[in-house]
Motif scaffolding. Sequence first.
Motif, PDB file in Angstrom:
ATOM      1  N   ARG A 137      36.333  43.101  34.081  1.00 44.69           N
ATOM      2  CA  ARG A 137      36.529  44.606  34.441  1.00 44.69           C
ATOM      3  C   ARG A 137      36.783  44.938  35.970  1.00 44.69           C
ATOM      4  NH1 ARG A 137      31.344  47.668  33.113  1.00 44.69           N
ATOM      5  NH2 ARG A 137      30.465  45.858  32.818  1.00 44.69           N
ATOM      6  N   PRO A 138      37.701  45.633  36.477  1.00 43.28           N
ATOM      7  CA  PRO A 138      38.000  45.910  37.780  1.00 43.28           C
ATOM      8  C   PRO A 138      36.727  46.565  38.521  1.00 43.28           C
ATOM      9  CG  PRO A 138      39.136  47.571  36.304  1.00 43.28           C
ATOM     10  CD  PRO A 138      38.377  46.671  35.255  1.00 43.28           C
ATOM     11  N   ASN A 139      37.117  46.415  39.731  1.00 40.53           N
ATOM     12  CA  ASN A 139      35.992  46.956  40.549  1.00 40.53           C
ATOM     13  C   ASN A 139      35.780  48.729  40.335  1.00 40.53           C
ATOM     14  OD1 ASN A 139      35.312  44.742  41.840  1.00 40.53           O
ATOM     15  ND2 ASN A 139      36.896  45.218  43.558  1.00 40.53           N
ATOM     16  N   ILE A 140      34.793  49.062  40.462  1.00 38.10           N
ATOM     17  CA  ILE A 140      34.111  50.526  40.251  1.00 38.10           C
ATOM     18  C   ILE A 140      35.056  51.252  41.521  1.00 38.10           C
ATOM     19  CG2 ILE A 140      32.791  52.567  40.446  1.00 38.10           C
ATOM     20  CD1 ILE A 140      30.778  50.327  39.067  1.00 38.10           C
ATOM     21  N   PRO A 141      35.966  52.184  41.070  1.00 40.20           N
ATOM     22  CA  PRO A 141      36.644  52.794  42.128  1.00 40.20           C
ATOM     23  C   PRO A 141      35.657  53.881  42.956  1.00 40.20           C
ATOM     24  CG  PRO A 141      36.957  54.037  40.181  1.00 40.20           C
ATOM     25  CD  PRO A 141      36.322  52.694  39.657  1.00 40.20           C
ATOM     26  N   ILE A 142      36.215  54.000  44.260  1.00 36.06           N
ATOM     27  CA  ILE A 142      35.340  54.718  45.184  1.00 36.06           C
ATOM     28  C   ILE A 142      35.428  56.192  44.832  1.00 36.06           C
ATOM     29  CG2 ILE A 142      36.930  55.253  46.863  1.00 36.06           C
ATOM     30  CD1 ILE A 142      34.923  54.652  49.054  1.00 36.06           C
ATOM     31  N   SER A 143      36.392  56.587  44.023  1.00 32.75           N
ATOM     32  CA  SER A 143      36.907  58.049  43.466  1.00 32.75           C
ATOM     33  C   SER A 143      37.119  58.074  42.177  1.00 32.75           C
ATOM     34  CB  SER A 143      37.813  58.704  44.526  1.00 32.75           C
ATOM     35  OG  SER A 143      38.077  59.828  43.870  1.00 32.75           O
ATOM     36  N   THR A 144      36.952  59.166  41.436  1.00 26.79           N
ATOM     37  CA  THR A 144      37.289  59.240  39.965  1.00 26.79           C
ATOM     38  C   THR A 144      38.341  60.034  39.789  1.00 26.79           C
ATOM     39  OG1 THR A 144      35.423  60.794  39.828  1.00 26.79           O
ATOM     40  CG2 THR A 144      35.021  58.319  39.188  1.00 26.79           C
ATOM     41  N   GLN A 182      29.293  59.561  42.676  1.00 24.50           N
ATOM     42  CA  GLN A 182      29.333  61.149  43.157  1.00 24.50           C
ATOM     43  C   GLN A 182      29.048  61.167  44.705  1.00 24.50           C
ATOM     44  OE1 GLN A 182      26.136  63.158  40.974  1.00 24.50           O
ATOM     45  NE2 GLN A 182      27.120  65.286  41.386  1.00 24.50           N
ATOM     46  N   THR A 183      28.068  60.495  45.009  1.00 25.63           N
ATOM     47  CA  THR A 183      27.624  60.412  46.376  1.00 25.63           C
ATOM     48  C   THR A 183      28.941  59.872  47.364  1.00 25.63           C
ATOM     49  OG1 THR A 183      25.297  59.948  45.979  1.00 25.63           O
ATOM     50  CG2 THR A 183      25.918  59.381  48.336  1.00 25.63           C
ATOM     51  N   LYS A 184      29.587  58.872  46.911  1.00 24.21           N
ATOM     52  CA  LYS A 184      30.812  58.279  47.763  1.00 24.21           C
ATOM     53  C   LYS A 184      31.797  59.561  47.896  1.00 24.21           C
ATOM     54  CE  LYS A 184      29.967  53.793  46.745  1.00 24.21           C
ATOM     55  NZ  LYS A 184      30.332  52.620  45.651  1.00 24.21           N
ATOM     56  N   GLU A 185      31.883  60.220  46.666  1.00 27.78           N
ATOM     57  CA  GLU A 185      32.755  61.402  46.599  1.00 27.78           C
ATOM     58  C   GLU A 185      32.571  62.408  47.734  1.00 27.78           C
ATOM     59  OE1 GLU A 185      33.408  62.702  42.720  1.00 27.78           O
ATOM     60  OE2 GLU A 185      34.402  60.892  42.046  1.00 27.78           O
ATOM     61  N   LEU A 186      31.210  62.774  47.834  1.00 30.04           N
ATOM     62  CA  LEU A 186      30.710  63.609  48.822  1.00 30.04           C
ATOM     63  C   LEU A 186      30.849  63.278  50.122  1.00 30.04           C
ATOM     64  CD1 LEU A 186      27.255  64.589  47.281  1.00 30.04           C
ATOM     65  CD2 LEU A 186      29.472  66.111  47.425  1.00 30.04           C
ATOM     66  N   LEU A 187      30.726  61.955  50.309  1.00 26.68           N
ATOM     67  CA  LEU A 187      30.989  61.098  51.737  1.00 26.68           C
ATOM     68  C   LEU A 187      32.537  61.425  52.180  1.00 26.68           C
ATOM     69  CD1 LEU A 187      28.745  58.014  51.351  1.00 26.68           C
ATOM     70  CD2 LEU A 187      28.335  60.158  52.673  1.00 26.68           C
ATOM     71  N   THR A 188      33.409  61.147  50.980  1.00 25.26           N
ATOM     72  CA  THR A 188      34.823  61.222  51.265  1.00 25.26           C
ATOM     73  C   THR A 188      35.205  62.697  51.644  1.00 25.26           C
ATOM     74  OG1 THR A 188      35.090  59.443  49.549  1.00 25.26           O
ATOM     75  CG2 THR A 188      36.991  60.816  50.306  1.00 25.26           C
ATOM     76  N   ALA A 189      34.318  63.715  50.971  1.00 23.33           N
ATOM     77  CA  ALA A 189      34.629  65.086  51.517  1.00 23.33           C
ATOM     78  C   ALA A 189      34.230  65.508  52.937  1.00 23.33           C
ATOM     79  CB  ALA A 189      33.870  66.091  50.391  1.00 23.33           C
ATOM     80  N   ARG A 190      33.531  64.522  53.304  1.00 20.46           N
ATOM     81  CA  ARG A 190      32.645  64.833  54.694  1.00 20.46           C
ATOM     82  C   ARG A 190      33.867  64.474  55.570  1.00 20.46           C
ATOM     83  NH1 ARG A 190      27.176  62.433  55.545  1.00 20.46           N
ATOM     84  NH2 ARG A 190      27.854  62.863  57.666  1.00 20.46           N
ATOM     85  N   LEU A 191      34.473  63.308  55.177  1.00 21.04           N
ATOM     86  CA  LEU A 191      35.289  62.627  56.136  1.00 21.04           C
ATOM     87  C   LEU A 191      36.625  63.357  56.123  1.00 21.04           C
ATOM     88  CD1 LEU A 191      35.594  59.888  57.814  1.00 21.04           C
ATOM     89  CD2 LEU A 191      36.671  58.991  55.602  1.00 21.04           C
TER      90      LEU A 191
END
Length: 143
Positions: free
Chosen positions: A35-42, A94-103
């Motif tokens: 399986r590929p790595n889990i993406p940081i964003s969906t 989901q938390t990574k997506e929120l962190l990306t939104a902050r960035l």
Amino acid sequence: MSKTLTTGTAIMVQKRILGVFSFLITTLLVTACFRPNIPISTGTVYPIDVFMEGQSPDRPFSEIEWVSISQDDTLSAIQKDPKNRMTARGNDAQTKELLTARLVLKAQKLGADAIMKVNYQYYTSATMEGYTMKGMAIKYRGD
């Protein structure tokens, strides 16, 4: 004689079921290994373009500056519990997506049209955990 056929038939059915079960388990194990790595964003859509590390826009741009967010936390009791080890640590998608939104918000404040080279790093130790997310804020050129 019918008892022998019934027993023989039952054994054949059991072997087939075992064979199918073995095939399914083997298929699942092999699939899980590749399986590929889990993406940081969906596929979340942000107000500006987001390009992860290794990606870049297909149009001319100028770099503005690096933006980053980070946080360090002390591990909670459940995170220190030897039974839970690493299962209670880290950030979910989901938390990574929120962190990306902050960035993205930080880049927008600089007037960026996009952010590229986005990199997320998580670390943990015996007493602490934390993350850093950074990216290069860029402005598209009219060339």
